[in-house]
Design a protein around this motif. Structure first.
Motif, PDB file in Angstrom:
ATOM      1  N   TYR A  72      31.243  46.467  66.370  1.00  0.00           N
ATOM      2  CA  TYR A  72      30.626  45.409  67.165  1.00  0.00           C
ATOM      3  C   TYR A  72      29.134  45.638  67.399  1.00  0.00           C
ATOM      4  CZ  TYR A  72      35.515  44.474  67.988  1.00  0.00           C
ATOM      5  OH  TYR A  72      36.846  44.233  67.804  1.00  0.00           O
ATOM      6  N   ILE A  73      28.629  46.784  66.993  1.00  0.00           N
ATOM      7  CA  ILE A  73      27.211  47.086  67.168  1.00  0.00           C
ATOM      8  C   ILE A  73      26.452  46.561  65.960  1.00  0.00           C
ATOM      9  CG2 ILE A  73      25.508  48.941  67.361  1.00  0.00           C
ATOM     10  CD1 ILE A  73      27.568  50.574  68.832  1.00  0.00           C
ATOM     11  N   PRO A  74      25.395  45.780  66.167  1.00  0.00           N
ATOM     12  CA  PRO A  74      24.653  45.228  65.025  1.00  0.00           C
ATOM     13  C   PRO A  74      23.843  46.309  64.314  1.00  0.00           C
ATOM     14  CG  PRO A  74      23.600  44.621  67.083  1.00  0.00           C
ATOM     15  CD  PRO A  74      24.871  45.335  67.438  1.00  0.00           C
ATOM     16  N   LEU A  75      24.265  46.648  63.103  1.00  0.00           N
ATOM     17  CA  LEU A  75      23.556  47.624  62.283  1.00  0.00           C
ATOM     18  C   LEU A  75      22.774  46.858  61.220  1.00  0.00           C
ATOM     19  CD1 LEU A  75      26.454  50.200  61.845  1.00  0.00           C
ATOM     20  CD2 LEU A  75      24.659  50.170  63.581  1.00  0.00           C
ATOM     21  N   LEU A  76      21.457  46.959  61.278  1.00  0.00           N
ATOM     22  CA  LEU A  76      20.603  46.165  60.402  1.00  0.00           C
ATOM     23  C   LEU A  76      20.251  46.932  59.132  1.00  0.00           C
ATOM     24  CD1 LEU A  76      18.201  44.929  63.205  1.00  0.00           C
ATOM     25  CD2 LEU A  76      20.180  43.744  62.286  1.00  0.00           C
ATOM     26  N   LYS A  77      19.922  46.193  58.098  1.00  0.00           N
ATOM     27  CA  LYS A  77      19.472  46.814  56.855  1.00  0.00           C
ATOM     28  C   LYS A  77      18.070  47.361  57.051  1.00  0.00           C
ATOM     29  CE  LYS A  77      22.176  43.980  53.774  1.00  0.00           C
ATOM     30  NZ  LYS A  77      22.190  43.051  52.656  1.00  0.00           N
TER      31      LYS A  77
END
Length: 93
Positions: free
Chosen positions: A70-75
């Motif tokens: 649920y944690i937004p991991l960005l490129k």
């Protein structure tokens, strides 16, 4: 021995989780099975400013690699985490 200077030019985040014990009378939204209940807090900490950029609070029985979904991991960022967050579903961002 000669040391090599290593510099990461991408944004660095630290990912960690901790278990927090709860008081039964204050947190009625937690499904209690015993008197000693807790929640797990996953934090994504921005290394440059030393402030959390995202916090996820879930029940304590959820595994770390499941709670991180649920944690937004960005490129384009570097995430430093312990081995409990290891999983191919996390790496497929």
């Amino acid at each position: 021995m000669k040391r090599t200077k290593f510099e990461i030019k991408l944004k660095i985040y630290l990912l960690d989780g901790t278990t927090i014990s709860l008081c039964l009378s204050l947190f009625d939204w937690v499904k209690y099975k015993t008197k000693n209940e807790a929640v797990k807090m996953h934090t994504l900490l921005d290394y440059d400013v030393h402030l959390p950029s995202y916090v996820n609070i879930i029940d304590r029985k959820t595994a770390d690699n499941k709670g991180v979904q649920y944690i937004p991991l960005l490129k384009g960022i570097v995430i430093v985490a312990n081995r409990f967050y290891n999983g191919f579903s996390i790496l497929n961002v």
